[in-house]
Design a protein around this motif. Structure first.
Motif, PDB file in Angstrom:
ATOM      1  N   ASP A 128      31.573 -22.852 110.585  1.00 38.95           N
ATOM      2  CA  ASP A 128      31.683 -22.966 109.136  1.00 38.95           C
ATOM      3  C   ASP A 128      31.850 -24.424 108.684  1.00 38.95           C
ATOM      4  O   ASP A 128      31.425 -24.790 107.592  1.00 38.95           O
ATOM      5  N   ALA A 129      32.481 -25.241 109.496  1.00 40.53           N
ATOM      6  CA  ALA A 129      32.738 -26.645 109.141  1.00 40.53           C
ATOM      7  C   ALA A 129      31.533 -27.540 109.425  1.00 40.53           C
ATOM      8  O   ALA A 129      31.380 -28.599 108.811  1.00 40.53           O
ATOM      9  N   ARG A 130      30.691 -27.129 110.325  1.00 38.56           N
ATOM     10  CA  ARG A 130      29.583 -27.944 110.824  1.00 38.56           C
ATOM     11  C   ARG A 130      28.753 -28.589 109.713  1.00 38.56           C
ATOM     12  O   ARG A 130      28.464 -29.778 109.756  1.00 38.56           O
ATOM     13  N   GLN A 131      28.341 -27.822 108.723  1.00 36.41           N
ATOM     14  CA  GLN A 131      27.473 -28.369 107.677  1.00 36.41           C
ATOM     15  C   GLN A 131      28.206 -29.390 106.812  1.00 36.41           C
ATOM     16  O   GLN A 131      27.617 -30.377 106.380  1.00 36.41           O
ATOM     17  N   ALA A 132      29.487 -29.170 106.554  1.00 35.12           N
ATOM     18  CA  ALA A 132      30.258 -30.146 105.778  1.00 35.12           C
ATOM     19  C   ALA A 132      30.405 -31.444 106.570  1.00 35.12           C
ATOM     20  O   ALA A 132      30.279 -32.537 106.010  1.00 35.12           O
ATOM     21  N   VAL A 133      30.648 -31.331 107.865  1.00 36.89           N
ATOM     22  CA  VAL A 133      30.735 -32.524 108.711  1.00 36.89           C
ATOM     23  C   VAL A 133      29.395 -33.252 108.684  1.00 36.89           C
ATOM     24  O   VAL A 133      29.329 -34.472 108.508  1.00 36.89           O
ATOM     25  N   ARG A 134      28.312 -32.501 108.819  1.00 33.89           N
ATOM     26  CA  ARG A 134      26.967 -33.090 108.789  1.00 33.89           C
ATOM     27  C   ARG A 134      26.698 -33.768 107.447  1.00 33.89           C
ATOM     28  O   ARG A 134      26.173 -34.877 107.409  1.00 33.89           O
ATOM     29  N   ASP A 135      27.066 -33.113 106.346  1.00 33.48           N
ATOM     30  CA  ASP A 135      26.867 -33.725 105.024  1.00 33.48           C
ATOM     31  C   ASP A 135      27.654 -35.025 104.904  1.00 33.48           C
ATOM     32  O   ASP A 135      27.157 -36.017 104.372  1.00 33.48           O
ATOM     33  N   GLY A 136      28.888 -35.020 105.382  1.00 35.97           N
ATOM     34  CA  GLY A 136      29.694 -36.235 105.347  1.00 35.97           C
ATOM     35  C   GLY A 136      29.071 -37.340 106.172  1.00 35.97           C
ATOM     36  O   GLY A 136      28.999 -38.501 105.759  1.00 35.97           O
ATOM     37  N   TRP A 137      28.587 -36.984 107.317  1.00 38.67           N
ATOM     38  CA  TRP A 137      27.924 -37.916 108.235  1.00 38.67           C
ATOM     39  C   TRP A 137      26.720 -38.557 107.551  1.00 38.67           C
ATOM     40  O   TRP A 137      26.559 -39.769 107.555  1.00 38.67           O
ATOM     41  N   HIS A 138      25.875 -37.732 106.940  1.00 35.57           N
ATOM     42  CA  HIS A 138      24.656 -38.246 106.310  1.00 35.57           C
ATOM     43  C   HIS A 138      24.945 -39.034 105.033  1.00 35.57           C
ATOM     44  O   HIS A 138      24.204 -39.954 104.699  1.00 35.57           O
ATOM     45  N   TYR A 139      26.003 -38.711 104.336  1.00 30.56           N
ATOM     46  CA  TYR A 139      26.413 -39.483 103.163  1.00 30.56           C
ATOM     47  C   TYR A 139      26.668 -40.931 103.573  1.00 30.56           C
ATOM     48  O   TYR A 139      26.223 -41.872 102.913  1.00 30.56           O
ATOM     49  N   ILE A 140      27.377 -41.113 104.665  1.00 31.44           N
ATOM     50  CA  ILE A 140      27.667 -42.462 105.159  1.00 31.44           C
ATOM     51  C   ILE A 140      26.401 -43.117 105.672  1.00 31.44           C
ATOM     52  O   ILE A 140      26.136 -44.287 105.388  1.00 31.44           O
ATOM     53  N   GLU A 141      25.606 -42.378 106.402  1.00 29.34           N
ATOM     54  CA  GLU A 141      24.375 -42.934 106.965  1.00 29.34           C
ATOM     55  C   GLU A 141      23.471 -43.495 105.869  1.00 29.34           C
ATOM     56  O   GLU A 141      22.875 -44.558 106.026  1.00 29.34           O
ATOM     57  N   ARG A 142      23.408 -42.808 104.734  1.00 30.05           N
ATOM     58  CA  ARG A 142      22.577 -43.293 103.628  1.00 30.05           C
ATOM     59  C   ARG A 142      23.160 -44.552 102.992  1.00 30.05           C
ATOM     60  O   ARG A 142      22.432 -45.353 102.424  1.00 30.05           O
ATOM     61  N   ALA A 143      24.474 -44.742 103.077  1.00 27.57           N
ATOM     62  CA  ALA A 143      25.128 -45.902 102.459  1.00 27.57           C
ATOM     63  C   ALA A 143      25.077 -47.146 103.339  1.00 27.57           C
ATOM     64  O   ALA A 143      25.158 -48.264 102.833  1.00 27.57           O
ATOM     65  N   VAL A 144      24.941 -46.957 104.638  1.00 24.27           N
ATOM     66  CA  VAL A 144      24.914 -48.079 105.572  1.00 24.27           C
ATOM     67  C   VAL A 144      23.478 -48.590 105.663  1.00 24.27           C
ATOM     68  O   VAL A 144      22.555 -47.791 105.841  1.00 24.27           O
ATOM     69  N   PRO A 145      23.286 -49.903 105.533  1.00 20.34           N
ATOM     70  CA  PRO A 145      21.915 -50.437 105.598  1.00 20.34           C
ATOM     71  C   PRO A 145      21.202 -50.064 106.893  1.00 20.34           C
ATOM     72  O   PRO A 145      21.803 -50.055 107.958  1.00 20.34           O
ATOM     73  N   GLY A 146      19.926 -49.772 106.761  1.00 20.73           N
ATOM     74  CA  GLY A 146      19.096 -49.443 107.918  1.00 20.73           C
ATOM     75  C   GLY A 146      19.158 -47.965 108.253  1.00 20.73           C
ATOM     76  O   GLY A 146      19.853 -47.181 107.612  1.00 20.73           O
ATOM     77  N   ASP A 147      18.418 -47.598 109.245  1.00 16.32           N
ATOM     78  CA  ASP A 147      18.377 -46.213 109.719  1.00 16.32           C
ATOM     79  C   ASP A 147      18.717 -46.259 111.201  1.00 16.32           C
ATOM     80  O   ASP A 147      17.843 -46.155 112.058  1.00 16.32           O
ATOM     81  N   ALA A 148      20.001 -46.434 111.482  1.00 18.78           N
ATOM     82  CA  ALA A 148      20.463 -46.678 112.852  1.00 18.78           C
ATOM     83  C   ALA A 148      20.013 -45.606 113.833  1.00 18.78           C
ATOM     84  O   ALA A 148      19.667 -45.908 114.971  1.00 18.78           O
ATOM     85  N   ASP A 149      19.985 -44.359 113.409  1.00 16.70           N
ATOM     86  CA  ASP A 149      19.588 -43.311 114.351  1.00 16.70           C
ATOM     87  C   ASP A 149      18.119 -42.900 114.210  1.00 16.70           C
ATOM     88  O   ASP A 149      17.680 -41.958 114.842  1.00 16.70           O
ATOM     89  N   ARG A 150      17.394 -43.618 113.369  1.00 19.16           N
ATOM     90  CA  ARG A 150      15.943 -43.446 113.195  1.00 19.16           C
ATOM     91  C   ARG A 150      15.545 -42.009 112.856  1.00 19.16           C
ATOM     92  O   ARG A 150      14.565 -41.495 113.354  1.00 19.16           O
ATOM     93  N   ASP A 151      16.328 -41.370 111.983  1.00 17.87           N
ATOM     94  CA  ASP A 151      15.977 -39.996 111.587  1.00 17.87           C
ATOM     95  C   ASP A 151      15.412 -39.936 110.174  1.00 17.87           C
ATOM     96  O   ASP A 151      15.242 -38.853 109.616  1.00 17.87           O
ATOM     97  N   GLY A 152      15.141 -41.085 109.571  1.00 15.57           N
ATOM     98  CA  GLY A 152      14.533 -41.123 108.239  1.00 15.57           C
ATOM     99  C   GLY A 152      15.504 -40.995 107.091  1.00 15.57           C
ATOM    100  O   GLY A 152      15.108 -40.945 105.952  1.00 15.57           O
ATOM    101  N   ARG A 153      16.791 -40.985 107.381  1.00 14.62           N
ATOM    102  CA  ARG A 153      17.805 -40.881 106.310  1.00 14.62           C
ATOM    103  C   ARG A 153      18.400 -42.233 106.034  1.00 14.62           C
ATOM    104  O   ARG A 153      18.566 -43.051 106.837  1.00 14.62           O
TER     105      ARG A 153
END
Length: 153
Positions: A128-153
Motif C-alpha cells: 500500500d505504501a509503495r506508490q506513495a514512496v515512488r511518487d515521493g521519489w519521482h517528485y525529487i527526481e524531477r527537481a534535481v537537475p539531469g536524469d540521473a537514472d536515465r528513465d526520462g523523468r
C-alpha cells in the motif's frame, strides 16, 4: 536558525539516519564490527546526499505538497489518513539521495525490505505504501537537475 539552514539540517539528518540504518544492515553480514562500520559509513554518505537533496527540494515544501495532495492520488484509500501516508512520502524523500542515479525499480526490493523499520506508526503495508514512496521519489527526481537514472523523468 534560518529556514534554509534548518531545511539543510533536516535533509542531512534524515539522510544520515537512513544511510546509517542501511549501512548497518549491509555491514551486519560482517558481524558486529561490520554493523558499526556500515552504520558509520552509511551515516556519512547519507548526510551528504540528504544535504544535496535539501538544496533541490525544500523538505518542508515537499511535505506540505504531499499533505495537500495525497488524497488525489489514485492509490489513496479513504480508510487511511495523513499519518499513514506521511511516512511513505518521507521514506521516498529520505532514500532518493542514498540511491541517486539508480531507478526506483532497481532499488525497490531494498526499500521494501527496510519499510517496516522506517514506517513509524503508518498502518500501510509495503504493497500500500509503495506508490506513495515512488511518487515521493519521482517528485525529487524531477527537481534535481539531469536524469540521473536515465528513465526520462
Amino acid at each position: 536558525m534560518s529556514d534554509i539552514k534548518k531545511d539543510h539540517s533536516v535533509g542531512e539528518g534524515a539522510g544520515a539516519v537512513t544511510g546509517a540504518v542501511t549501512g548497518a544492515a549491509v555491514g551486519s553480514a560482517g558481524g558486529p564490527i561490520g554493523t558499526v562500520v556500515g552504520a558509520i559509513a552509511g551515516g556519512v554518505i547519507g548526510a551528504k546526499a540528504g544535504g544535496s537533496i535539501a538544496e533541490a527540494v525544500n523538505p518542508t515544501e515537499y511535505n506540505d505538497h504531499w499533505k495537500n495532495s495525497y488524497r488525489n492520488a489514485a492509490y489513496y484509500n479513504s480508510s487511511r489518513d495523513w499519518n499513514d501516508y506521511e511516512p511513505a512520502y518521507k521514506y521516498g524523500y529520505d532514500t532518493y539521495g542514498q540511491y541517486r542515479g539508480r531507478s526506483f525499480d532497481e532499488v525497490e526490493s531494498d526499500l521494501e525490505r527496510n519499510w517496516d523499520k522506517t514506517r513509524a506508526n503508518s498502518r500501510l503495508a509495503w504493497t500500500d505504501a509503495r506508490q506513495a514512496v515512488r511518487d515521493g521519489w519521482h517528485y525529487i527526481e524531477r527537481a534535481v537537475p539531469g536524469d540521473a537514472d536515465r528513465d526520462g523523468r
